[in-house]
Scaffold this motif. Structure first.
Motif, short mmCIF file in Angstrom:
data_model
loop_
_atom_site.label_atom_id
_atom_site.label_comp_id
_atom_site.label_asym_id
_atom_site.label_seq_id
_atom_site.Cartn_x
_atom_site.Cartn_y
_atom_site.Cartn_z
N GLU A 2 0.83 -1.21 0.00
CA GLU A 2 0.00 0.00 0.00
C GLU A 2 0.86 1.26 0.00
N ASP A 3 1.91 1.25 0.81
CA ASP A 3 2.79 2.42 0.88
C ASP A 3 3.46 2.69 -0.47
N HIS A 4 3.87 1.63 -1.16
CA HIS A 4 4.60 1.78 -2.43
C HIS A 4 3.69 2.22 -3.58
N THR A 5 2.44 1.74 -3.56
CA THR A 5 1.57 1.94 -4.71
C THR A 5 0.44 2.94 -4.48
N SER A 6 0.24 3.31 -3.21
CA SER A 6 -0.91 4.15 -2.82
C SER A 6 -2.24 3.46 -3.13
N LEU A 7 -2.19 2.12 -3.20
CA LEU A 7 -3.40 1.33 -3.41
C LEU A 7 -3.57 0.38 -2.23
N ASN A 8 -4.74 0.41 -1.62
CA ASN A 8 -5.01 -0.41 -0.45
C ASN A 8 -5.57 -1.77 -0.87
N PRO A 9 -4.83 -2.86 -0.72
CA PRO A 9 -5.29 -4.18 -1.14
C PRO A 9 -6.56 -4.64 -0.45
N LYS A 10 -6.95 -3.96 0.64
CA LYS A 10 -8.15 -4.39 1.37
C LYS A 10 -9.42 -3.72 0.82
N LYS A 11 -9.23 -2.74 -0.08
CA LYS A 11 -10.38 -2.08 -0.69
C LYS A 11 -10.65 -2.71 -2.06
N THR A 12 -11.92 -2.95 -2.34
CA THR A 12 -12.28 -3.70 -3.55
C THR A 12 -11.73 -3.06 -4.82
#
Length: 367
Positions: free
Chosen positions: A339-349
């Protein structure tokens, strides 16, 4: 009449069996191929006589001064059907070379027959390839097109299924398999070379498509061909269409072939889902999507592998940790790093799907 290149082939084949000097002449008496290069292009009067009389001519030592361009030996007419197409000569003492005479004549004529039928099959194949190309591209069929189909014995009234086959060989040269399919399967099926590494298979087929039976049929042929020719085949299967819509099946077969990954050998276009969208995206769009999503992970194989296993295990934390042989807390730590590297939260759909799409494009379309 014999062509020069083929005459040279005859000389090369014959010299494997005989040590004597060999000459091949056309019906006008000109030497067009020889084991002695100095004689090529010269006139051979004995060959002219042999050609006109269509019979064997024995040339003795004393005849060398009587006939232009000859040496002692035997001349034999080369026939194709009932027509003399050339003359072949063995130079040497007639009594010694006589035992080889009829054998040499028969061998040469067999080579000519083989070459003729090979050229004829090549011509027919090229004609068929040109017709199918036009079939795919023509929007309207005129009388000339129907006449060509009739000459080729092609039925233009039945539904068709188009399959593209990728031929993978170490030497990257397409092995001609099209005649093998036509000789052993439905005589109404068509198979041609398509480019440098593909075959195009066109089957008569009634809807609905029986995927199981077709797959078994192709699998048997695939194993037979791969075993005997040291290559591997991949099949992209289009959909059954009316003959006027053949291009649609071609494009779907092409899409299905492109979608094959890993150890898979066949793909049916009507089984595609996500691949349908991916095939329609330009490569530069796919690369840009990766750049905007998972590119920060490309230098960290550990995080990439963690993300792959998460998706393979349907984001089960427990199963992912077990497969990676790490503690659950370590897995949570890696997820936070992703999440920190991509600014994408794997827990959000939405972010999870974006990560999946980026990884999917990376693994399937950019390597």
């Amino acid at each position: 009449m014999l062509q020069v290149n083929f005459a040279k082939k005859i000389v090369n084949e014959v010299r494997k069996l005989l040590n004597e000097e060999i000459v091949v002449m056309n019906t006008a008496g000109t030497i067009i191929a020889s084991t002695n290069n100095e004689r090529i292009g010269t006139f051979h009067e004995g060959a002219l006589i042999t050609s006109k009389k269509n019979e064997k001519l024995i040339i003795k030592k004393e005849d060398e001064s009587l006939l232009e361009g000859v040496k002692a030996g035997i001349n034999l007419p080369i026939c194709f059907g009932k027509q003399v197409v050339g003359v072949i000569g063995i130079t040497g003492e007639p009594i010694k070379v006589l035992p080889y005479a009829e054998l040499l004549k028969k061998m040469t004529e067999l080579l000519i027959q083989e070459n003729f039928y090979k050229e004829e099959m090549t011509r027919q194949t090229r004609t068929l390839e040109a017709f199918i190309f036009d079939w795919l591209e023509l929007r309207e069929w005129d009388l000339a097109f129907y006449n060509r189909a009739e000459l080729l014995n092609i039925n233009l009234s039945v539904p068709r299924l188009l399959i593209l086959i990728k031929v993978i060989r170490e030497d990257q040269q397409l092995f001609d398999l099209s005649m093998k399919w036509r000789s052993e399967r439905n005589r109404n099926d068509l198979c041609i070379n398509w480019g440098n590494d593909r075959l195009l298979l066109l089957l008569e087929a009634d809807p609905p498509l029986d995927h199981y039976s077709l797959k078994n049929k192709l699998y048997r042929w695939k194993n037979e061909i791969e075993t005997s020719n040291h290559l591997s085949l991949q099949f992209g299967v289009g959909t059954i269409v009316q003959p006027t819509e053949l291009k649609k099946s071609f494009l779907k077969a092409e899409r299905a072939l492109h979608a094959i990954t890993g150890h898979n050998w066949i793909m049916f276009d009507d089984h595609l889902t996500l691949e349908m969208i991916m095939e329609d995206l330009r490569l530069d769009t796919k690369k840009e999507f990766i750049q905007r999503t998972i590119s920060p992970l490309l230098e960290d194989e550990e995080l990439l592998q963690t993300l792959r296993v998460l998706f393979e295990r349907n984001f089960s934390i427990k199963k992912t940790a077990e497969e990676l042989h790490i503690h659950i807390n370590t897995l949570h730590y890696r997820i936070k790093k992703i999440e920190d590297h991509t600014s994408l939260n794997p827990k959000k759909t939405k972010d999870q799907f974006t990560l999946y799409l980026g990884l999917y494009i990376l693994d399937h379309y950019t390597k």
